[in-house]
Design an enzyme around this catalytic site. Structure first.
Site, mmCIF file in Angstrom:
data_model
loop_
_atom_site.group_PDB
_atom_site.id
_atom_site.type_symbol
_atom_site.label_atom_id
_atom_site.label_comp_id
_atom_site.label_asym_id
_atom_site.label_seq_id
_atom_site.Cartn_x
_atom_site.Cartn_y
_atom_site.Cartn_z
ATOM 1 N N GLY A 83 19.848 -5.519 -50.295
ATOM 2 C CA GLY A 83 19.173 -6.483 -51.173
ATOM 3 C C GLY A 83 19.305 -6.107 -52.635
ATOM 4 N NE ARG A 147 19.878 -7.663 -46.425
ATOM 5 C CZ ARG A 147 19.096 -6.746 -46.975
ATOM 6 N NH1 ARG A 147 19.225 -5.476 -46.656
ATOM 7 N NH2 ARG A 147 18.154 -7.095 -47.841
ATOM 8 C CG ASP A 178 18.555 1.065 -42.640
ATOM 9 O OD1 ASP A 178 18.128 2.076 -42.042
ATOM 10 O OD2 ASP A 178 18.046 -0.056 -42.517
ATOM 11 C CE LYS A 204 19.216 -1.525 -52.448
ATOM 12 N NZ LYS A 204 19.637 -2.538 -51.496
ATOM 13 C CB THR A 205 15.012 -0.506 -51.753
ATOM 14 O OG1 THR A 205 14.294 -1.579 -51.160
ATOM 15 C CG2 THR A 205 14.213 0.757 -51.557
ATOM 16 C CG ASP A 207 11.525 -3.330 -49.634
ATOM 17 O OD1 ASP A 207 11.506 -4.298 -50.424
ATOM 18 O OD2 ASP A 207 11.929 -3.423 -48.462
ATOM 19 C CE1 TYR A 426 15.717 -13.144 -50.700
ATOM 20 C CE2 TYR A 426 13.876 -14.567 -50.161
ATOM 21 C CZ TYR A 426 14.881 -13.719 -49.759
ATOM 22 O OH TYR A 426 15.069 -13.433 -48.432
#
Ligand code: FBP
Length: 554
Positions: A83, A147, A178, A204-205, A207, A426
């Site tokens: 993402g 992905r 992941d 990176k993320t 989240d 988003y």
């Protein structure tokens, strides 16, 4: 490409590089490391890259300064994986500037649309002119992301062909837990076959769940939560003006609740659900609903028929009964995907129920049909349920409305309940990076260049002491195997980077928990406003509250 006035002004921003990286550096090695758990299994799976030492960079003494320039140029490949997260373009800019500093003829190649571009040999050389168009901008459109899961020997060998063709000797993978797990597996494989290719990861993320004792935060979390907090603040102003709606706001974050928690700390909503707490308290969905309904009723008793509820995207997976159901579904669907696909759509619900163990079948049956169906569909390539597609905000508000009806019948609710629903995800993932993320990402890219120059592989770029001004951050590298443990994936035990969930004894949650009763009953909204790129440091350069609270005492 037409640019807005802000885009033009922002393009001139020079990320503040840690002072250590402004000259020649040397790598200082720490002690050998161990994985966070399952040491024997991980050691066996990573015989060439297990146990490497942590390292950090220090400025070289003036006598040795010259030696930082490489004798020959280095060709580097870069992949954006998963993402989008604000700041990816600055990682690439920092990497580019870093390898050019090491040797001015070094070249950078971007693989297109994620790991798939690496396997399929789709790439683009990233030149100075091209990169300049993307400095300090959000998005991953510089090369695109994807992905595709990079996990098989065939993919690794296929990728190696293009690396050899382009004379690339180092690959930087910018991704979440992941993707960095797969980067570590790739590093191990290339080392084992003496491919002569280093693999470096970058955290990176949005989240915020790729962090630990040595990686303080993942990039993108800061900007994304600031964008969501701005909009939640605006909604709260509206809510406090009209005083007639309950706003149910779902916030991205596939698994952990860091985003919801950070937004709660920033905005002081009436309610914020933290999935990790729901799991720890072994709560049912109905108990979560009852908790919300109680607050609605208590506020209504004061004449306040309005409020805000923040809901983490991953909530549904943390409700223990649903979690157990998803675990069984994951194993079953991984093993019997073809059989499931052959069942006509109208009969799939019954088929699933007939295959599950009784307790999980009962949970499956009790869920609204749309949510239950979602749990069997659309897994991402890593096997995760795509929770962003589940409308938890609507599910909860409908159940709260029903509960309030029952309470009204018992004389326990005497108010109005009208709900509005929002999902923010988003909207924030491609925002122009905050100063924090612009600096952090540029520094990570530059650090990755130095890790390549230091000759290491299987490391993640790191910057530490992130609550200090960015010039004081400490660059270095962390062996990825150090962050790993064994977890069940697709029905088998696999080595993976341990995901960081919200710690219920951690400072951010404790701060929230100490305030939430007051925020529930009183209207204590704060309005963070939009990200500011220009102005005083206390407005423009503040890291997230999560990071500040977690760093206390470090
Ligand atoms: P990463 O873990 O790859 O950074 O992605 C995080 C995320 O934004 C989650 O918050 C969200 O659940 C998911 O991606 C959405 O995925 P997609 O972009 O495929 O819709």
């Amino acid at each position: 490409m037409k640019k807005s006035p802000l885009q033009k002004a922002r393009a001139t921003y020079s990320p503040k590089l840690p002072v250590v990286l402004t000259g020649a550096v040397e790598a200082v090695l720490g002690k050998p490391t161990e994985s966070v758990a399952n040491q024997d299994e991980i050691r066996e799976l990573f015989p060439n890259t297990y146990g490497l030492p942590e390292l950090h960079f220090e400025k070289k003494s003036s006598a040795a300064r010259q030696a930082n320039i490489a004798d020959a140029p280095i060709n580097v490949g870069v992949i954006l994986s998963g993402g989008q997260a604000p700041g990816g373009h600055n990682v690439i800019s920092g990497l580019f500037d870093g390898i050019k500093k090491i040797h001015r003829d070094s070249r950078l190649y971007g693989f297109l649309m994620g790991p798939g571009g690496f396997v399929d040999h789709k790439y683009k050389e990233l030149t100075a002119d091209y990169i300049n168009e993307f400095r300090n901008t959000g998005g991953f459109d510089i090369i695109g992301s994807g992905r595709t899961k990079l996990e098989t020997k065939e993919q690794f060998d296929k990728g190696l062909e293009i690396l050899r063709q382009l004379n690339i000797t180092a690959l930087v993978i910018i991704g979440g837990d992941d993707s960095n797990t797969n980067a570590a597996i790739l590093a191990e494989y290339y080392k084992a076959i003496n491919a002569g290719v280093q693999v470096i990861g970058c955290p990176k993320t949005i989240d915020g769940d790729l962090k630990n004792d040595v990686i303080e935060t993942s990039f993108g979390f800061d900007t994304a939560t600031k964008v969501y907090s701005e909009v939640i603040g605006n909604i709260q102003r509206d809510c406090n003006s009209a005083k007639k709606y309950w706003h149910f706001v779902k916030l991205m974050g596939r698994s952990a609740s860091h985003i919801a928690l950070e937004c709660a700390l920033q905005c002081q909503p009436n309610i914020c659900i933290i999935s990790e707490e729901v799991e720890a308290k072994n709560m049912t969905l109905q108990e979560v609903v009852n908790g919300i309904a109680d607050v609605v009723a208590a506020r209504a008793a004061k004449g306040d028929n309005y409020g805000t509820v923040l809901i983490p995207e991953g909530l549904i997976e943390f409700i223990p009964a649903v979690k157990s159901l998803i675990a069984e579904l994951n194993d079953m669907l991984a093993a019997r995907a073809d059989e499931f696909a052959a069942v006509p759509a109208a009969e799939q619900r019954q088929w699933v129920i007939s295959q599950l163990t009784p307790a999980n079948a009962a949970t499956y049956e009790s869920l609204p049909a749309g949510v239950a169906r979602q749990l069997t569909l659309d897994r991402d390539p890593h096997g995760n349920v795509q929770v962003s597609l589940i409308e938890t905000e609507k599910l909860l508000s409908e159940m709260v409305a029903k509960r309030l009806k029952d309470m009204a019948a018992e004389g326990k609710f005497n108010g109005k309940f009208a709900a509005q629903h929002h999902f923010f995800g988003y909207e924030g993932r491609c925002a122009d990076p905050s100063n924090f993320d612009a600096d952090y990402c540029y520094g990570l890219g530059y650090t990755a260049a130095n890790l390549i120059h230091a000759g290491v592989t299987g490391y993640m770029a790191s910057l530490r002491k992130l609550t200090l001004p960015s010039v004081q951050w400490i660059p270095g590298g962390i062996p990825v195997t150090m962050m790993m443990n064994m977890e069940r994936r697709h029905g088998a035990m696999k080595p993976v980077i341990q995901k960081a969930l919200v710690k219920l004894d951690g400072a951010p949650f404790l701060k929230f928990a100490s305030k939430r009763e007051e925020w529930a009953m009183n209207t204590c909204y704060t309005y963070p406003g939009p990200i500011q790129y220009f102005g005083p440091a206390e407005v423009c350069d503040q890291p997230s509250m999560t990071l500040k609270l977690e760093s206390q005492g470090l």
